[in-house]
Scaffold this motif. Sequence first.
Motif, short mmCIF file in Angstrom:
data_model
loop_
_atom_site.label_atom_id
_atom_site.label_comp_id
_atom_site.label_asym_id
_atom_site.label_seq_id
_atom_site.Cartn_x
_atom_site.Cartn_y
_atom_site.Cartn_z
N CYS A 73 10.88 15.77 10.66
CA CYS A 73 11.45 14.49 11.08
C CYS A 73 12.05 13.75 9.88
O CYS A 73 13.11 13.12 9.99
CB CYS A 73 10.38 13.64 11.76
SG CYS A 73 11.04 12.31 12.80
N LEU A 77 15.83 12.49 9.36
CA LEU A 77 16.09 11.11 8.99
C LEU A 77 16.95 11.03 7.73
O LEU A 77 17.91 10.24 7.65
CB LEU A 77 14.77 10.37 8.78
CG LEU A 77 14.85 8.90 8.33
CD1 LEU A 77 15.67 8.08 9.31
CD2 LEU A 77 13.45 8.32 8.18
N LEU A 132 14.16 8.69 16.85
CA LEU A 132 13.37 9.01 15.65
C LEU A 132 12.10 8.17 15.58
O LEU A 132 11.02 8.68 15.21
CB LEU A 132 14.21 8.78 14.40
CG LEU A 132 15.27 9.85 14.09
CD1 LEU A 132 16.24 9.35 13.02
CD2 LEU A 132 14.61 11.14 13.63
N SER A 151 20.03 19.55 14.35
CA SER A 151 20.13 18.40 13.45
C SER A 151 21.58 18.03 13.22
O SER A 151 21.94 16.84 13.22
CB SER A 151 19.44 18.71 12.11
OG SER A 151 18.05 18.89 12.28
N THR A 184 12.69 18.79 15.57
CA THR A 184 11.57 18.50 14.67
C THR A 184 10.26 19.10 15.17
O THR A 184 9.18 18.61 14.82
CB THR A 184 11.41 16.98 14.49
OG1 THR A 184 11.15 16.37 15.77
CG2 THR A 184 12.67 16.37 13.91
N CYS A 202 20.55 11.83 8.51
CA CYS A 202 21.24 10.71 9.17
C CYS A 202 21.58 9.61 8.17
O CYS A 202 22.67 9.05 8.20
CB CYS A 202 20.36 10.15 10.29
SG CYS A 202 20.18 11.24 11.72
N ARG A 214 9.68 9.55 18.04
CA ARG A 214 9.18 10.84 17.56
C ARG A 214 8.13 10.64 16.46
O ARG A 214 7.09 11.30 16.45
CB ARG A 214 10.35 11.68 17.05
CG ARG A 214 9.96 13.06 16.52
CD ARG A 214 9.31 13.88 17.60
NE ARG A 214 9.02 15.22 17.14
CZ ARG A 214 8.04 15.97 17.60
NH1 ARG A 214 7.22 15.49 18.54
NH2 ARG A 214 7.83 17.18 17.14
N VAL A 273 16.03 15.45 19.53
CA VAL A 273 15.27 15.08 18.34
C VAL A 273 13.90 15.76 18.35
O VAL A 273 13.45 16.31 17.34
CB VAL A 273 15.12 13.55 18.24
CG1 VAL A 273 14.10 13.16 17.18
CG2 VAL A 273 16.47 12.90 17.93
#
Length: 294
Positions: A72, A76, A53, A32, A20, A79, A56, A16
């Motif tokens: 990021c 997100l 996440l 990713s 990012t 996901c 991060r 992650v």
Amino acid sequence: MKRNSSSVSNQIQILVDRATNGSLGSSDATLSASIVQFAKSTDDAPKEVARALRKRLSAISSARDFRAADHCLDLLEACVQSCGPRFHAQLAGKRDLLDELVRLIGPKHSPPSELQDRVLQLLMFWSDTFSDRPELREVDRVIKELRSKGVQFPDPASTYESLQTYSNYSNQEANSAASAAATNSAATSAAAPVSPRPRLPQAQRPTSMTGRPQQQQQQRQQPPPQPVGQLTPHQLGKLKSDVDQVCTNCRIFNELLTEAANGTAQPEDLQLMRQLNSVNRKMQQRVMELLGQA
């Protein structure tokens, strides 16, 4: 997920963080895609990815690395779009990840207005998306709290315009990212795809949260001419990035092999090893294609 030293958690955190990295012109699509696939692999995987996440985002807020924040948010969104109800529960069924998003755009960190608008727009979109799921009402509570503090939410009909400008910090960086996609189009098409970003109704938003796909599609239609007999500086930079990524994946793979040899490996370790092996093979193809252009 119970395992010795939480090594899977640490390895996902590495992926992650790397996907990012604020030094990248855009989020790493290959990494990713691997993270998204992992998040769908086991019952506990969404929790691991959501935790990574959250950590991060916390680090990004402290460092005020707003380009990394944009990357990021890309991850997100991927996901949320691709990983289904189990990841939705991690996002909107509890407050940990949402609270980090709110902290990211707090006045303490002096974030750009474009970043604030993007986060607020995402909150409104998720609120609408999860409106028929009573167990996912934390987004609604966050929005209500922000409104009570005087936070002005952007107009859904016009917000996409400001989000488009935040896709990169300069047109040069956006063109560079599109050129990289054109140069490696054959290799990236073989990689596991990341689903497109969630869309608002057509009257409110044209194609995506930031308009990147339209811009990159136009760039792909006219790929820049490449010199014969040598790699361009951009290709050399891409080659170094790909090799660095392979080295990171190999280090993680080696740690997993060591645990397997010691008899401490878990079933989810084998799944992650298969994913890393697949990514490394695709990266090998990308490196060979780049070298073949020299």
